[in-house]
Design a protein around this motif. Structure first.
Motif, PDB file in Angstrom:
ATOM      1  N   LYS A   1      30.444  38.888  44.601  1.00 52.93           N
ATOM      2  CA  LYS A   1      30.810  40.224  44.117  1.00 52.93           C
ATOM      3  C   LYS A   1      31.902  40.173  43.049  1.00 52.93           C
ATOM      4  O   LYS A   1      32.170  41.176  42.383  1.00 52.93           O
ATOM      5  CB  LYS A   1      31.242  41.109  45.277  1.00 52.93           C
ATOM      6  CG  LYS A   1      32.555  40.745  45.940  1.00 52.93           C
ATOM      7  CD  LYS A   1      32.887  41.773  47.027  1.00 52.93           C
ATOM      8  CE  LYS A   1      34.228  41.494  47.693  1.00 52.93           C
ATOM      9  NZ  LYS A   1      34.555  42.497  48.719  1.00 52.93           N
ATOM     10  N   ALA A   2      32.523  39.002  42.847  1.00 53.70           N
ATOM     11  CA  ALA A   2      33.534  38.881  41.795  1.00 53.70           C
ATOM     12  C   ALA A   2      32.909  38.602  40.438  1.00 53.70           C
ATOM     13  O   ALA A   2      33.560  38.795  39.401  1.00 53.70           O
ATOM     14  CB  ALA A   2      34.523  37.766  42.143  1.00 53.70           C
TER      15      ALA A   2
ATOM     16  N   LEU B   1      40.266  34.274  42.071  1.00 56.85           N
ATOM     17  CA  LEU B   1      38.888  34.639  42.421  1.00 56.85           C
ATOM     18  C   LEU B   1      37.952  33.450  42.243  1.00 56.85           C
ATOM     19  O   LEU B   1      37.018  33.250  43.021  1.00 56.85           O
ATOM     20  CB  LEU B   1      38.429  35.823  41.566  1.00 56.85           C
ATOM     21  CG  LEU B   1      39.071  37.166  41.936  1.00 56.85           C
ATOM     22  CD1 LEU B   1      38.843  38.200  40.838  1.00 56.85           C
ATOM     23  CD2 LEU B   1      38.516  37.677  43.266  1.00 56.85           C
TER      24      LEU B   1
ATOM     25  N   LEU C   1      40.504  41.578  43.024  1.00 52.88           N
ATOM     26  CA  LEU C   1      39.681  42.342  42.081  1.00 52.88           C
ATOM     27  C   LEU C   1      40.420  43.572  41.584  1.00 52.88           C
ATOM     28  O   LEU C   1      40.350  43.925  40.396  1.00 52.88           O
ATOM     29  CB  LEU C   1      38.366  42.750  42.747  1.00 52.88           C
ATOM     30  CG  LEU C   1      37.285  41.665  42.856  1.00 52.88           C
ATOM     31  CD1 LEU C   1      36.123  42.162  43.711  1.00 52.88           C
ATOM     32  CD2 LEU C   1      36.800  41.259  41.470  1.00 52.88           C
TER      33      LEU C   1
ATOM     34  N   SER D   1      44.904  36.387  38.786  1.00 54.39           N
ATOM     35  CA  SER D   1      43.930  36.985  39.704  1.00 54.39           C
ATOM     36  C   SER D   1      42.541  36.414  39.424  1.00 54.39           C
ATOM     37  O   SER D   1      41.777  36.125  40.357  1.00 54.39           O
ATOM     38  CB  SER D   1      43.923  38.510  39.555  1.00 54.39           C
ATOM     39  OG  SER D   1      45.177  39.058  39.929  1.00 54.39           O
TER      40      SER D   1
ATOM     41  N   ILE E   1      39.745  38.936  48.384  1.00 54.57           N
ATOM     42  CA  ILE E   1      38.943  39.189  47.183  1.00 54.57           C
ATOM     43  C   ILE E   1      39.127  40.609  46.675  1.00 54.57           C
ATOM     44  O   ILE E   1      39.323  40.835  45.471  1.00 54.57           O
ATOM     45  CB  ILE E   1      37.453  38.886  47.466  1.00 54.57           C
ATOM     46  CG1 ILE E   1      37.253  37.378  47.644  1.00 54.57           C
ATOM     47  CG2 ILE E   1      36.575  39.409  46.335  1.00 54.57           C
ATOM     48  CD1 ILE E   1      35.829  36.981  47.984  1.00 54.57           C
ATOM     49  N   SER E   2      39.081  41.596  47.555  1.00 58.67           N
ATOM     50  CA  SER E   2      39.203  42.994  47.116  1.00 58.67           C
ATOM     51  C   SER E   2      40.541  43.240  46.449  1.00 58.67           C
ATOM     52  O   SER E   2      40.632  43.908  45.396  1.00 58.67           O
ATOM     53  CB  SER E   2      39.015  43.938  48.305  1.00 58.67           C
ATOM     54  OG  SER E   2      37.722  43.798  48.849  1.00 58.67           O
TER      55      SER E   2
ATOM     56  N   LEU F   1      34.210  40.093  36.644  1.00 51.82           N
ATOM     57  CA  LEU F   1      34.742  39.039  35.781  1.00 51.82           C
ATOM     58  C   LEU F   1      33.988  38.989  34.459  1.00 51.82           C
ATOM     59  O   LEU F   1      34.596  38.903  33.381  1.00 51.82           O
ATOM     60  CB  LEU F   1      34.660  37.681  36.481  1.00 51.82           C
ATOM     61  CG  LEU F   1      35.730  37.370  37.526  1.00 51.82           C
ATOM     62  CD1 LEU F   1      35.335  36.140  38.339  1.00 51.82           C
ATOM     63  CD2 LEU F   1      37.093  37.168  36.886  1.00 51.82           C
TER      64      LEU F   1
END
Length: 766
Positions: free
Chosen positions: A539-540, A532, A513, A528, A509-510, A544
């Motif tokens: 946390k995305a 996600l 992001l 990307s 995820i990081s 977004l």
């Protein structure tokens, strides 16, 4: 009483003056009556002389011509139009209201004459009648009818493949197809039938056949079948064969079989093979198998092989293996390998291994490295993620490598991996990378990761990233993450992001992001966002939503880099996958902003995501969008309302849910039908299911939703399994549906389908 001489002379003079005056009044009517009789004469010379005489009179003859145009006599109207055509100047414009009135009637010789006049005068009818589909259709039919009679056949038969396309562009036939699907005017259809039967012009008959095929009406099959056998022009027969395939009626099989066996033109036989493949019944399969083994032309045998692979009937496998081994033409062997791979035919493994173990051909063919539509996610925004590399390669060798991967047997991994070595031709390296992705074996992960890091050709690195996503082995996360950060090729980075989404591990995820926020290439950011959405994680949502709003602002200002609308579309879908109050709020706030360039597609994604999340505001948004001139809100409304009101929604919304939708909308409407108890929606869904759907996350959602309503015993479909397994699963689902579709019934209380017991079904039929 005796009349005096002066009185007699006076009476005579008055009588003479009366005759002269009467003659003056009667001369012109009598003259025009005479000219009218000559216009209607059977003698061409008399008609031509009358036309020239009347045309020379210019403006003063217009009242007479106006009366003749209103006569309803097709012959008189036609020759009156010829008079106007032969007039100098623009006097004809005074009669435009009468001509337009003629154009509004059923298609006939009269409407043809009126349209012919306006065409001859270079009247800008496309612009003037832009909103009048009927008039446009009449003009196009008239152009077909009035093509010059002389139309030579192409000297080289290969030219015939392009003849129809050229004529379609020239005469607006595609436009007429679109109009006819909407208006379904029998008078125009009858005129097209007349053109096909009677026109002396090859291209007119060719286009008429094409249009009749596009209309897909079974009533044309008999006529088209007879013309396929009797027409003297090979370009017309080619178009007729294509039309019969488009209609898809089994009555067309017999004339198509005759054409495939007997037509002298190899390209007519090619089209007949394609048409039989589209129909796909048992007789069609038998004929294609026969053609694969006997036709003298390699191009015909190759087409038969392709369609046998598409139809996917097991009885074709032995014939395809024989063609792979023994056909004298390498292209036919390539197509046989393609077909065997597409079918995931296990008996083909040894013959395919024999091909790739042999030395590549001594006469290699030029190969432009490219990826076909079936090999990539079906969203158009990924299409540009493919570069090209030209070189020389034995295409049979390459086709066999890819086909082996599609068979799904892990025993071939070691053999295929040898083709990923750096010293192997890039064409074979790319084929091996694809094959390993289709194979789906984690035994290939390390080798694909090594090629992703080190191969010198960008498209091979692209393919390695895509295949790692298909295999979805967590061991690839590190190499994919490194490539997403360090790879210089934009397309490879985009596919690395997509692959990380397919693997679905939260450790990515990081990295994703960071790519979404900072990557310089919009395609990388698009995929990307998709990844996600696949992986999930609260946390995305905030980044977004922020990027979504910023991108919509750019769209409103019409100042944006390429694909920003696609980025918004993908983020909307990702938010729908992530869910939660924050995602719902971001989607609802974005609907208003989507009224800009690309707005319809973004609205669709927002509305569907809200529907999926069961957001309270979704219904209001749908109702607000209804009536704004496009189909999607109506389909979304059907999805939302459902139940018995699915049929009621059609009437309430006064909208025809027809086959005129885009494919995507048709799919969505079928899902709506399935969701609310109409089992018939599965017919379309099952036919659309294929192993190539697997990587497509949008269809994955829809298919899983639909399958969740099916009864116990319904075959499973694993979107992440390899090509061969998904092929088997697809066959199992199609077989199950064919066996049980008549018993499939909806339980409204349980919101689930069930199968009516055989006994109960028998009682119902009684």
């Amino acid at each position: 009483m005796k009349i005096s001489l002066p009185l007699k002379l006076g009476i005579l003079i008055v009588a003479l003056f009366g005759v002269v005056i009467a003659g003056m009044f009667l001369y012109q009517p009598m003259r025009y009556s005479y000219l009218k009789s000559r216009l209607l004469s059977d003698e061409p010379m008399e008609r031509d002389a009358a036309i020239r005489t009347l045309a020379a009179e210019g403006e003063k003859v217009l009242p007479i011509l106006r009366r003749w145009l209103k006569s309803g006599d097709a012959r008189l109207v036609g020759n009156t139009c010829l008079v106007l055509i032969n007039q100098e100047g623009d006097y004809w414009k005074a009669l435009l209201p009468e001509l337009e009135e003629l154009l509004d009637g059923p298609v006939s010789d009269i409407t043809g004459a009126a349209a012919g006049l306006l065409i001859a005068k270079n009247f800008q009818w496309e612009e003037k009648y832009e909103e009048n589909s009927h008039r446009i259709a009449r003009f196009i039919v008239c152009k077909l009818e009035n093509m010059e009679t002389y139309q030579p056949e192409p000297e080289d038969e290969e030219d015939s493949e392009y003849a129809r396309i050229i004529e379609l562009d020239k005469f607006g036939t595609e436009e007429l197809c679109d109009i006819m699907r909407d208006i379904r005017d029998p008078s125009i259809t009858n005129r097209l039938v007349h053109i096909l039967r009677e026109s002396p012009n090859n291209s007119a008959r060719e286009d008429a056949a094409y249009i009749l095929g596009e209309l897909k009406e079974n009533s044309f099959v008999e006529l088209l079948g007879k013309k396929l056998e009797s027409d003297t022009s090979r370009i017309v027969r080619n178009s007729i064969a294509s039309a019969l395939g488009e209609i898809g009626d089994r009555r067309a099989v017999q004339p198509l079989v005759k054409a495939l066996e007997n037509d002298k033109s190899k390209y007519v036989r090619v089209t007949a093979a394609r048409a039989l493949g589209m129909i796909g019944d048992e007789q069609a399969v038998r004929q294609l198998i026969k053609t694969l083994g006997t036709d003298m032309e390699a191009v015909v045998r190759a087409k038969a092989a392709i369609w046998l692979g598409i139809i996917e009937r097991e009885e074709a496998v032995p014939a395809l293996i024989i063609a792979l081994k023994n056909d004298r033409d390498k292209n036919v062997k390539c197509k046989a390998a393609y077909a065997l791979g597409r079918m995931a035919a296990e008996p083909a493994m040894e013959p395919l291994l024999d091909v790739i173990k042999a030395k590549p051909g001594e006469e290699p063919e030029e190969y432009g490295m490219r990826v076909t539509f079936e090999e990539i996610p079906s969203l158009p925004i990924i299409n540009s993620c493919l570069s090209s590399h030209r070189g020389w390669v034995d295409n049979l060798h390459r086709s066999a490598i890819i086909a082996l991967g599609k068979l799904g047997n892990p025993k071939v991994v070691e053999t295929i991996v040898t083709y990923l070595q750096p010293d192997v031709h890039p064409g074979y390296r790319e084929a091996a990378a694809w094959a390993l992705g289709y194979l789906g074996s984690r035994l290939a992960t390390k080798k694909l990761c090594a090629s992703l890091a080190n191969d010198s050709v960008a498209i091979i690195r692209n393919t390695c990233a895509k295949s790692l996503g298909l295999i979805a082995d967590k061991e690839a996360i590190g190499p994919l993450t490194h490539a997403l950060a360090q790879e210089t090729d934009n397309n490879t980075r985009a596919l690395c992001a997509w692959a990380l989404g397919q693997i679905g591990d939260s450790s990515s995820i990081s990295t994703l992001l960071g790519a979404l926020e900072n990557d310089a290439d919009i395609k990388v950011r698009i995929w990307s966002a998709q990844a996600l959405g696949e992986i999930g994680g609260e946390k995305a949502i905030e980044p977004l939503a922020r990027i979504f709003n910023d991108s919509l602002e750019l769209l409103k200002k019409s100042v944006f880099p390429s694909y920003v609308d696609d980025l918004c579309w993908m983020i909307a879908w990702a938010l729908g996958k992530l869910g939660g109050d924050k995602a719902v709020k971001a989607l609802e706030n974005s609907i208003e902003e989507a009224d800009c360039r690309g707005g319809f597609g973004i609205k669709e994604a927002c509305i569907l995501s809200l529907l999926r999340l069961s957001a309270p505001g979704a219904g209001e948004l749908i109702d607000r969008e209804i009536g704004r001139g496009y189909e999607f809100p109506y389909i979304a409304a059907a999805w939302k309302r459902g139940g018995k009101s699915l049929e009621e929604a059609r009437e309430e919304l006064q909208f025809d849910f027809s086959d005129s939708f885009r494919d995507y909308d048709t799919l969505l409407y079928c899902y709506a039908e399935i969701r609310w108890g109409n089992a018939g929606g599965f017919e379309f869904l099952v036919n659309e299911l294929s192993p190539y759907v697997g990587p497509e996350f949008l269809l994955k959602w829809f298919h899983n939703e639909a399958f969740s309503y099916m009864p116990e015993g319904f075959p499973q479909y694993d979107f992440m399994s390899n090509h061969a397994l998904r092929k088997k699963q697809t066959r199992a689902i199609k077989d199950w549906y064919e066996k049980h579709k008549d018993r499939l019934t909806w339980d409204a209380e349980k919101r689930k389908y069930y199968l009516i017991p055989e006994v109960e079904k028998g009682n119902q039929s009684e």
